[in-house]
Design a protein around this motif. Structure first.
Motif, PDB file in Angstrom:
ATOM      1  N   VAL A  47       2.111  18.945  10.656  1.00  0.00           N
ATOM      2  CA  VAL A  47       2.316  17.564  10.235  1.00  0.00           C
ATOM      3  C   VAL A  47       1.596  16.580  11.153  1.00  0.00           C
ATOM      4  O   VAL A  47       1.195  15.489  10.727  1.00  0.00           O
ATOM      5  CB  VAL A  47       3.830  17.234  10.179  1.00  0.00           C
ATOM      6  N   LEU A  48       1.384  16.953  12.415  1.00  0.00           N
ATOM      7  CA  LEU A  48       0.771  16.034  13.373  1.00  0.00           C
ATOM      8  C   LEU A  48      -0.673  15.693  13.037  1.00  0.00           C
ATOM      9  O   LEU A  48      -1.180  14.642  13.432  1.00  0.00           O
ATOM     10  CB  LEU A  48       0.833  16.643  14.788  1.00  0.00           C
ATOM     11  N   SER A  49      -1.347  16.563  12.283  1.00  0.00           N
ATOM     12  CA  SER A  49      -2.773  16.356  12.011  1.00  0.00           C
ATOM     13  C   SER A  49      -3.062  15.928  10.577  1.00  0.00           C
ATOM     14  O   SER A  49      -4.223  15.774  10.197  1.00  0.00           O
ATOM     15  CB  SER A  49      -3.555  17.646  12.308  1.00  0.00           C
ATOM     16  N   LEU A  50      -2.015  15.735   9.773  1.00  0.00           N
ATOM     17  CA  LEU A  50      -2.228  15.425   8.355  1.00  0.00           C
ATOM     18  C   LEU A  50      -1.954  13.959   8.042  1.00  0.00           C
ATOM     19  O   LEU A  50      -1.036  13.362   8.606  1.00  0.00           O
ATOM     20  CB  LEU A  50      -1.315  16.298   7.478  1.00  0.00           C
ATOM     21  N   PRO A  51      -2.734  13.366   7.116  1.00  0.00           N
ATOM     22  CA  PRO A  51      -2.452  12.012   6.645  1.00  0.00           C
ATOM     23  C   PRO A  51      -1.264  12.029   5.686  1.00  0.00           C
ATOM     24  O   PRO A  51      -0.812  13.084   5.249  1.00  0.00           O
ATOM     25  CB  PRO A  51      -3.738  11.607   5.930  1.00  0.00           C
TER      26      PRO A  51
END
Length: 282
Positions: A47-51
């Protein structure tokens, strides 16, 4: 012998680790927010790297649901949620009072974060074909009128200035009386750009209904699914989550961004000589 008093029970403080907080809050979440919670707990690193669009797609929910979930967890938006998830802590709800407000995110930062989240969501759901349809209507129109009341009148005036900068005549009206007068000169094939945060203002709806009777095309810059949107030929959607405290400010910035895109594309299509050389069509 005096009776022994049971020790007083102190309420348990909410967990400070964000993942534990999600687990604890899960039973109280809506079914859609629970889907987001379950996905985040399964994929805390991803989740940390997704828009927001990708998170919504993976969790099987809408983008506004993702933002609502983040706020349900005590965060100011997706970026704040990611930061706290990475840090492994969140401000406990018990200390989110007036005295803790100064320690938490300042109001100015909150406004900026809400705007960033809303612009990101707008970019993710932006439909170039819808913008092309609006550009085609404006490009073919003999007259361009912009209607906006209250703060939307400021947006209308800004768009008029941008059109003028590129040599495209346009008229902005923020007074209902002047709007009624403009109806006397509009003709079939002209375009009205109606701007409204909620899309529910009766005076604006009445004017747009009359515009449609004249055979004038309508482009609405407003919340999708609103009464104003239902009257328009083309809708440039600028919805803002109801939970956003500074909703009017955020909506105004979304409106400005959408109209900037519209004005620039119309100028490009018309081959405006005031555009910088690198913007001229080949």
């Amino acid at each position: 012998m005096s009776a022994q008093h049971a020790p007083s029970q102190t309420p348990a403080e909410p967990p400070t680790d964000l993942r534990e907080r999600i687990r604890a809050a899960r039973p109280t979440l809506s079914p859609a927010e629970r889907q987001v919670a379950d996905w985040v707990l399964r994929q805390p690193g991803t989740v940390l790297s997704l828009p927001v669009a990708a998170i919504a797609r993976e969790a099987g929910v809408s983008q506004p649901t993702v933002i609502r979930f983040c706020r349900s967890m005590g965060c100011h938006g997706l970026s704040d949620f990611k930061l706290r998830l990475a840090q492994g802590n969140v401000v406990p709800e018990a200390v989110r009072g007036a005295s803790a407000t100064r320690v938490a995110t300042p109001s100015g930062t909150r406004v900026l974060q809400n705007t960033i989240d809303a612009l990101t969501a707008l970019q993710d759901r932006f439909d170039p074909l819808t913008l092309d349809a609006a550009v085609a209507l404006v490009d073919a129109a003999h007259r361009i009128d912009l209607y906006g009341f209250g703060s939307s009148g400021v947006v209308a005036a800004d768009a008029q200035m941008k059109f003028f900068r590129y040599g495209i005549p346009a008229n902005a009206y923020s007074d209902p009386y002047l709007v009624s007068m403009s109806l006397n000169v509009l003709q079939a094939g002209d375009v009205v750009i109606a701007i409204s945060k909620s899309g529910e203002l009766p005076e604006l709806q009445t004017a747009v209904e009359r515009v449609r009777e004249l055979g004038v095309h309508v482009i609405a810059v407003t919340a999708p699914g609103s009464p104003l949107a239902a009257l328009a030929d083309v809708v440039l959607p600028a919805g803002v989550d109801d939970a956003v405290a500074d909703r009017s400010m955020v909506a105004r910035l979304l409106h400005l961004a959408l109209l900037d895109a519209l004005v620039l594309e119309v100028a490009l299509r018309k081959g405006s000589t005031t555009l910088p050389n690198h913007q001229l069509p080949e």
